[in-house]
Scaffold this motif. Structure first.
Motif, short mmCIF file in Angstrom:
data_model
loop_
_atom_site.label_atom_id
_atom_site.label_comp_id
_atom_site.label_asym_id
_atom_site.label_seq_id
_atom_site.Cartn_x
_atom_site.Cartn_y
_atom_site.Cartn_z
N GLY A 50 0.81 -1.21 0.00
CA GLY A 50 0.00 0.00 0.00
C GLY A 50 0.85 1.26 0.00
N SER A 51 0.48 2.20 0.85
CA SER A 51 1.17 3.50 0.85
C SER A 51 2.45 3.50 1.69
CB SER A 51 0.23 4.61 1.34
OG SER A 51 -0.19 4.34 2.67
N ALA A 73 -0.23 3.33 -8.52
CA ALA A 73 -0.46 4.48 -7.64
C ALA A 73 -0.01 4.18 -6.21
CB ALA A 73 -1.94 4.87 -7.65
N ALA A 74 -0.22 2.95 -5.76
CA ALA A 74 0.25 2.57 -4.42
C ALA A 74 1.77 2.59 -4.37
CB ALA A 74 -0.28 1.19 -4.06
N VAL A 75 2.40 2.07 -5.41
CA VAL A 75 3.87 2.06 -5.46
C VAL A 75 4.41 3.49 -5.41
CG1 VAL A 75 5.85 1.48 -6.92
CG2 VAL A 75 3.99 -0.16 -6.64
N GLU A 76 3.79 4.39 -6.17
CA GLU A 76 4.22 5.79 -6.17
C GLU A 76 4.08 6.40 -4.77
OE1 GLU A 76 1.93 7.77 -9.10
OE2 GLU A 76 2.74 6.60 -10.79
N GLN A 77 2.96 6.13 -4.10
CA GLN A 77 2.75 6.68 -2.77
C GLN A 77 3.75 6.12 -1.77
OE1 GLN A 77 -1.39 6.37 -1.57
NE2 GLN A 77 -2.08 7.05 -3.59
N ALA A 78 4.03 4.81 -1.86
CA ALA A 78 4.99 4.20 -0.94
C ALA A 78 6.38 4.78 -1.17
CB ALA A 78 4.99 2.69 -1.12
N ARG A 83 10.83 8.37 0.53
CA ARG A 83 11.68 9.55 0.27
C ARG A 83 11.48 10.61 1.35
NH1 ARG A 83 10.18 8.53 -5.18
NH2 ARG A 83 8.52 10.10 -5.04
N ALA A 84 10.22 10.83 1.73
CA ALA A 84 9.93 11.85 2.73
C ALA A 84 10.55 11.51 4.08
CB ALA A 84 8.42 12.02 2.88
N VAL A 95 10.78 -0.64 -3.40
CA VAL A 95 9.34 -0.79 -3.65
C VAL A 95 9.16 -1.09 -5.12
CG1 VAL A 95 7.06 0.23 -3.38
CG2 VAL A 95 8.92 0.99 -1.88
N GLU A 96 8.42 -2.13 -5.43
CA GLU A 96 8.21 -2.46 -6.84
C GLU A 96 6.78 -2.88 -7.11
OE1 GLU A 96 9.83 -6.44 -8.23
OE2 GLU A 96 11.06 -6.14 -6.42
N GLN A 97 6.35 -2.62 -8.33
CA GLN A 97 5.03 -3.07 -8.77
C GLN A 97 5.15 -4.53 -9.16
OE1 GLN A 97 3.49 -1.21 -12.27
NE2 GLN A 97 1.49 -2.21 -12.13
N ALA A 98 4.25 -5.35 -8.65
CA ALA A 98 4.31 -6.78 -8.94
C ALA A 98 2.98 -7.44 -8.63
CB ALA A 98 5.42 -7.44 -8.11
N ASP A 99 2.72 -8.53 -9.33
CA ASP A 99 1.60 -9.41 -9.03
C ASP A 99 2.14 -10.50 -8.11
OD1 ASP A 99 -0.41 -11.35 -8.98
OD2 ASP A 99 -0.92 -11.11 -11.09
#
Length: 209
Positions: A50-51, A73-78, A83-84, A95-99
């Protein structure tokens, strides 16, 4: 594919429709950290991250963390949360997008621990056996599965309806999904954490045989 689609999850994160998100790391994760169940230097995999609240707290305690999520979108938020926090995008946090039904770790990145909080209950039960098989493959013997089994039984279940997400993780179904031939189960009762949405989660630490 039964259950929510990629578009379903993408839209939820894009629109901020994520009622399962507490806005902070899960209290049970904090309890496991305080108890020394998780230790600095371990490799931890967080499927359905998730985030990214849990990624930040784990990395902050010196663990090597990898988060997976289906929705870009979850990957971007995480990644933005990492970074923050001043942790950057490189190891110890990735963090990576994956099934999760297809993903496999590289040999050098096999996790010591899988933190399973929201992934199982987000998958339609038709995919649970495949996901459970993945968890058994990801963890070597002795590896730890820290599971939070979602308790979200609905009245319609009495008529055989399967509703979600989140999908209800009945403890008897979980015992069948993670059999004692493959996993060491601690004795009950299990700690339960309430959620403001009216659900609760049972905390179970399973060790891979």
């Amino acid at each position: 594919m039964a259950g929510p689609t990629l578009d379903f999850w993408q839209q939820r994160f894009e629109r901020g429709q994520t009622p399962w998100d507490r806005g902070a790391p899960h209290p049970q994760l904090q309890a496991w950290l305080a108890a020394g169940v998780l230790r600095a230097g371990q490799r931890v995999l967080v499927p359905g991250c998730g985030s990214g609240h849990e990624l930040v707290v784990l990395a902050g305690r010196g663990l090597q963390v990898r988060g997976l999520d289906y929705a870009p979108a979850a990957v971007e938020q995480a990644r933005a949360r990492v970074r923050a926090a001043g942790l950057g995008d490189a190891p110890p946090v990735a963090v990576e997008q994956a099934d999760v039904l297809d993903w496999q770790p590289a040999e050098a990145e096999v996790p010591d621990v899988v933190y399973e909080q929201t992934c199982l209950c987000a998958l339609h039960p038709d995919h649970w056996q495949r996901y459970a098989a993945q968890l058994a493959l990801w963890l070597r013997p002795g590896g730890l599965l820290l599971a939070l089994f979602m308790q979200a039984r609905r009245e319609s279940a009495g008529g055989g309806m399967v509703e979600g997400p989140p999908y209800h993780g009945d403890i008897n179904a979980m015992r069948a999904l993670f059999p004692s031939t493959l996993w060491d189960w601690p004795a009950p009762p299990y700690a339960a954490t309430a959620h403001e949405q009216g659900w609760q989660e049972l905390a179970v630490a399973l060790r891979r045989r």
